[in-house]
Motif scaffolding. Structure first.
Motif, PDB file in Angstrom:
ATOM      1  N   PRO A  72       0.813  -1.231   0.000  1.00  0.00           N
ATOM      2  CA  PRO A  72       0.000   0.000   0.000  1.00  0.00           C
ATOM      3  C   PRO A  72       0.841   1.273   0.000  1.00  0.00           C
ATOM      4  O   PRO A  72       0.445   2.281  -0.607  1.00  0.00           O
ATOM      5  N   GLU A  73       1.997   1.240   0.653  1.00  0.00           N
ATOM      6  CA  GLU A  73       2.814   2.451   0.728  1.00  0.00           C
ATOM      7  C   GLU A  73       3.525   2.770  -0.583  1.00  0.00           C
ATOM      8  O   GLU A  73       4.197   3.808  -0.687  1.00  0.00           O
ATOM      9  N   ARG A  74       3.375   1.916  -1.608  1.00  0.00           N
ATOM     10  CA  ARG A  74       3.969   2.200  -2.919  1.00  0.00           C
ATOM     11  C   ARG A  74       2.908   2.613  -3.939  1.00  0.00           C
ATOM     12  O   ARG A  74       3.229   2.779  -5.121  1.00  0.00           O
ATOM     13  N   LYS A  75       1.652   2.799  -3.502  1.00  0.00           N
ATOM     14  CA  LYS A  75       0.565   3.178  -4.403  1.00  0.00           C
ATOM     15  C   LYS A  75      -0.052   4.489  -3.919  1.00  0.00           C
ATOM     16  O   LYS A  75      -0.335   4.634  -2.736  1.00  0.00           O
ATOM     17  N   THR A  76      -0.271   5.420  -4.840  1.00  0.00           N
ATOM     18  CA  THR A  76      -0.801   6.728  -4.461  1.00  0.00           C
ATOM     19  C   THR A  76      -2.079   7.025  -5.232  1.00  0.00           C
ATOM     20  O   THR A  76      -2.062   7.077  -6.467  1.00  0.00           O
ATOM     21  N   PRO A  77      -3.195   7.245  -4.540  1.00  0.00           N
ATOM     22  CA  PRO A  77      -4.427   7.624  -5.248  1.00  0.00           C
ATOM     23  C   PRO A  77      -4.379   9.079  -5.686  1.00  0.00           C
ATOM     24  O   PRO A  77      -3.847   9.942  -4.990  1.00  0.00           O
ATOM     25  N   VAL A  78      -4.931   9.344  -6.871  1.00  0.00           N
ATOM     26  CA  VAL A  78      -5.092  10.710  -7.364  1.00  0.00           C
ATOM     27  C   VAL A  78      -6.558  11.088  -7.174  1.00  0.00           C
ATOM     28  O   VAL A  78      -7.439  10.482  -7.796  1.00  0.00           O
ATOM     29  N   ARG A  79      -6.813  12.060  -6.321  1.00  0.00           N
ATOM     30  CA  ARG A  79      -8.196  12.435  -6.019  1.00  0.00           C
ATOM     31  C   ARG A  79      -8.602  13.772  -6.652  1.00  0.00           C
ATOM     32  O   ARG A  79      -9.768  14.144  -6.607  1.00  0.00           O
ATOM     33  N   ASN A 200      -2.703  14.674  -2.839  1.00  0.00           N
ATOM     34  CA  ASN A 200      -3.159  13.684  -3.816  1.00  0.00           C
ATOM     35  C   ASN A 200      -3.724  14.336  -5.083  1.00  0.00           C
ATOM     36  O   ASN A 200      -4.694  13.852  -5.675  1.00  0.00           O
ATOM     37  N   THR A 201      -3.072  15.417  -5.483  1.00  0.00           N
ATOM     38  CA  THR A 201      -3.479  16.148  -6.686  1.00  0.00           C
ATOM     39  C   THR A 201      -2.417  15.985  -7.766  1.00  0.00           C
ATOM     40  O   THR A 201      -1.219  16.075  -7.489  1.00  0.00           O
ATOM     41  N   ALA A 202      -2.870  15.736  -8.981  1.00  0.00           N
ATOM     42  CA  ALA A 202      -1.981  15.721 -10.143  1.00  0.00           C
ATOM     43  C   ALA A 202      -2.066  17.080 -10.820  1.00  0.00           C
ATOM     44  O   ALA A 202      -3.163  17.619 -11.016  1.00  0.00           O
ATOM     45  N   PHE A 203      -0.914  17.638 -11.186  1.00  0.00           N
ATOM     46  CA  PHE A 203      -0.842  18.954 -11.811  1.00  0.00           C
ATOM     47  C   PHE A 203      -0.314  18.815 -13.231  1.00  0.00           C
ATOM     48  O   PHE A 203       0.584  18.008 -13.494  1.00  0.00           O
ATOM     49  N   GLN A 204      -0.856  19.619 -14.146  1.00  0.00           N
ATOM     50  CA  GLN A 204      -0.376  19.608 -15.524  1.00  0.00           C
ATOM     51  C   GLN A 204      -0.413  21.018 -16.087  1.00  0.00           C
ATOM     52  O   GLN A 204      -1.378  21.757 -15.869  1.00  0.00           O
ATOM     53  N   ALA A 213       4.008  17.757 -16.212  1.00  0.00           N
ATOM     54  CA  ALA A 213       3.110  17.137 -15.241  1.00  0.00           C
ATOM     55  C   ALA A 213       3.873  16.844 -13.958  1.00  0.00           C
ATOM     56  O   ALA A 213       5.036  16.429 -13.998  1.00  0.00           O
ATOM     57  N   LEU A 214       3.223  17.081 -12.834  1.00  0.00           N
ATOM     58  CA  LEU A 214       3.715  16.661 -11.528  1.00  0.00           C
ATOM     59  C   LEU A 214       2.673  15.738 -10.933  1.00  0.00           C
ATOM     60  O   LEU A 214       1.524  16.132 -10.714  1.00  0.00           O
ATOM     61  N   LEU A 215       3.071  14.496 -10.676  1.00  0.00           N
ATOM     62  CA  LEU A 215       2.143  13.459 -10.216  1.00  0.00           C
ATOM     63  C   LEU A 215       2.488  13.065  -8.790  1.00  0.00           C
ATOM     64  O   LEU A 215       3.667  12.926  -8.438  1.00  0.00           O
ATOM     65  N   PRO A 216       1.489  12.864  -7.941  1.00  0.00           N
ATOM     66  CA  PRO A 216       1.757  12.594  -6.524  1.00  0.00           C
ATOM     67  C   PRO A 216       2.339  11.203  -6.291  1.00  0.00           C
ATOM     68  O   PRO A 216       1.891  10.224  -6.878  1.00  0.00           O
ATOM     69  N   LEU A 217       3.345  11.146  -5.434  1.00  0.00           N
ATOM     70  CA  LEU A 217       3.935   9.901  -4.968  1.00  0.00           C
ATOM     71  C   LEU A 217       3.684   9.792  -3.459  1.00  0.00           C
ATOM     72  O   LEU A 217       3.249  10.761  -2.822  1.00  0.00           O
ATOM     73  N   PRO A 218       3.946   8.631  -2.866  1.00  0.00           N
ATOM     74  CA  PRO A 218       3.757   8.509  -1.415  1.00  0.00           C
ATOM     75  C   PRO A 218       4.566   9.543  -0.636  1.00  0.00           C
ATOM     76  O   PRO A 218       5.692   9.897  -1.010  1.00  0.00           O
TER      77      PRO A 218
END
Length: 389
Positions: A72-79, A200-204, A213-218
């Protein structure tokens, strides 16, 4: 024959299809030396190459029992997702709550996903792995396809599935025509720690050609995917860690505060590949062997997983009495995928051309379009749901 089907290529898409075809006797031929016993990485060790997986792709991986193998600590939800144009006021925002879903996507590392797939493949029955094996020739007759390996071994099956990437040997051997064009860009990827929480936000950011793009990591980490012209990409790759972080801070408008590089950057040249057909007698293509698109929508891996899921379903529905290499059967798969692939390719290429255009009128139009879409919740949620498949 000892095998029902041969999968050429052991990357994410090939491995997922081999796992999904559990009712068949599968041979997987892969030039790489992959194993099912790769150790888990250290907690602070993150892969620079990541994927944004749609809920549909995650559901497919859950069916394969692969998603459950990733900690679980290697997976990040994008909300949430925030998309900005090349005008300061042009912005489009997506929210999982508004779309009626728990998350818009999941971010996972390439290495972790490969490790999970090979972990479940290692325990699969009726599965034979030809590791470190290059393909030399492929021939088909009325009853079977015959693959000869570089070391002289010959294996046969009813069907050969090409999951061997943009330079597909299987596609070439089946004499399937392909069109290709360069985007004249490279994707520069790297991971950073950030001073402000990403929530938990993805930016583009569309930057008038380049796309950042900046994508959220744990934790307080993000993954950068900067698709930009060759000269700029070379400059990013040669910059010091501190200078690369400063350039990213400026390009992102300080959205996440001070940034610090935590993985060395990597660069991948970008091009569009489109196979004229994705099936031939006793041959089917999936993933990058059939189509490669620009990463600005983050949908390349998702299209590949959809290919694997649909082809496995078509073969399963055929039953054990039907020849799975029959061209009429394979055309069901081709018809099932045509609309989704064409729509995604047209969308991505259209956005690339629109945001790369230098015309002042087009610049105003594209930024107005972002603002208009953002002001219409129904349209915004329709776009979000299309990306969830």
């Amino acid at each position: 024959m000892e095998h029902d089907l041969i999968v050429v290529g052991g990357g994410l898409v090939g491995a997922s299809f081999a796992r999904a075809a559990r009712g068949c006797r599968v041979a997987l031929v892969d030039p790489a030396q992959r194993t099912s016993g790769e150790p888990a990485p250290a907690p602070e060790d993150f892969d620079a190459r990541i994927y944004a997986l749609s809920p549909g792709s995650v559901a497919f991986l859950e069916q394969l029992n692969a998603w459950q193998q990733i900690a679980p600590e290697r997976k990040t939800p994008v909300r949430a997702m925030r998309v900005r144009g090349d005008a300061a006021a042009a912005c489009l925002e997506f929210d999982a709550y508004d779309a009626g879903v728990p998350e818009l996507a999941w971010i996972v590392e390439d290495r972790e996903l490969r490790r999970a797939l090979w972990q479940v493949l290692g325990a699969q029955d009726a599965f034979e792995h030809f590791a470190g094996s290059a393909s030399a020739s492929l021939a088909a007759d009325a009853d079977a396809a015959h693959l000869t390996l570089a070391d002289g071994r010959r294996i046969s099956a009813r069907l050969v599935v090409g999951a061997d990437g943009a330079r597909s040997f299987v596609r070439s051997a089946a004499q399937i025509e392909v069109s290709e064009r360069s985007y004249a860009q490279s994707a520069v990827v790297a991971n950073f720690s950030c001073a402000r929480p990403h929530c938990n936000t993805a930016f583009q950011w569309f930057q008038g050609g380049p796309v950042l793009a900046l994508l959220p990591l744990p934790g307080e980490r993000v993954s950068m995917v900067w698709s930009t012209g060759e000269a700029h990409a070379a400059q990013l790759m040669s910059a010091s860690a501190a200078e690369l972080a400063r350039q990213l801070e400026r390009a992102s408008g300080g959205e996440l505060g001070a940034l610090e590089l935590i993985t060395p950057p990597l660069a991948f040249p970008l091009h569009c590949v489109s196979a004229a057909r994705c099936v031939a007698p006793r041959v089917a293509l999936i993933g990058d062997a059939a189509h490669v698109i620009h990463p600005l929508a983050g949908q390349g891996a998702n299209l590949g997983f959809q290919d694997a899921r649909v082809l496995a379903q078509v073969l399963a529905e055929a039953g054990t009495l039907r020849d799975i290499g029959e061209l009429r059967l394979l055309r069901r798969y081709e018809r099932s995928r045509r609309e989704a692939v064409l729509a995604m390719r047209a969308t991505v290429n259209g956005l690339f051309e629109l945001f790369g255009a230098e015309s002042g009128a087009l610049r105003r139009l594209r930024n107005f379009g972002l603002n208009l879409t953002g002001s219409l919740p129904v349209l915004r949620n329709v776009l979000a749901r299309r990306a969830l498949a």
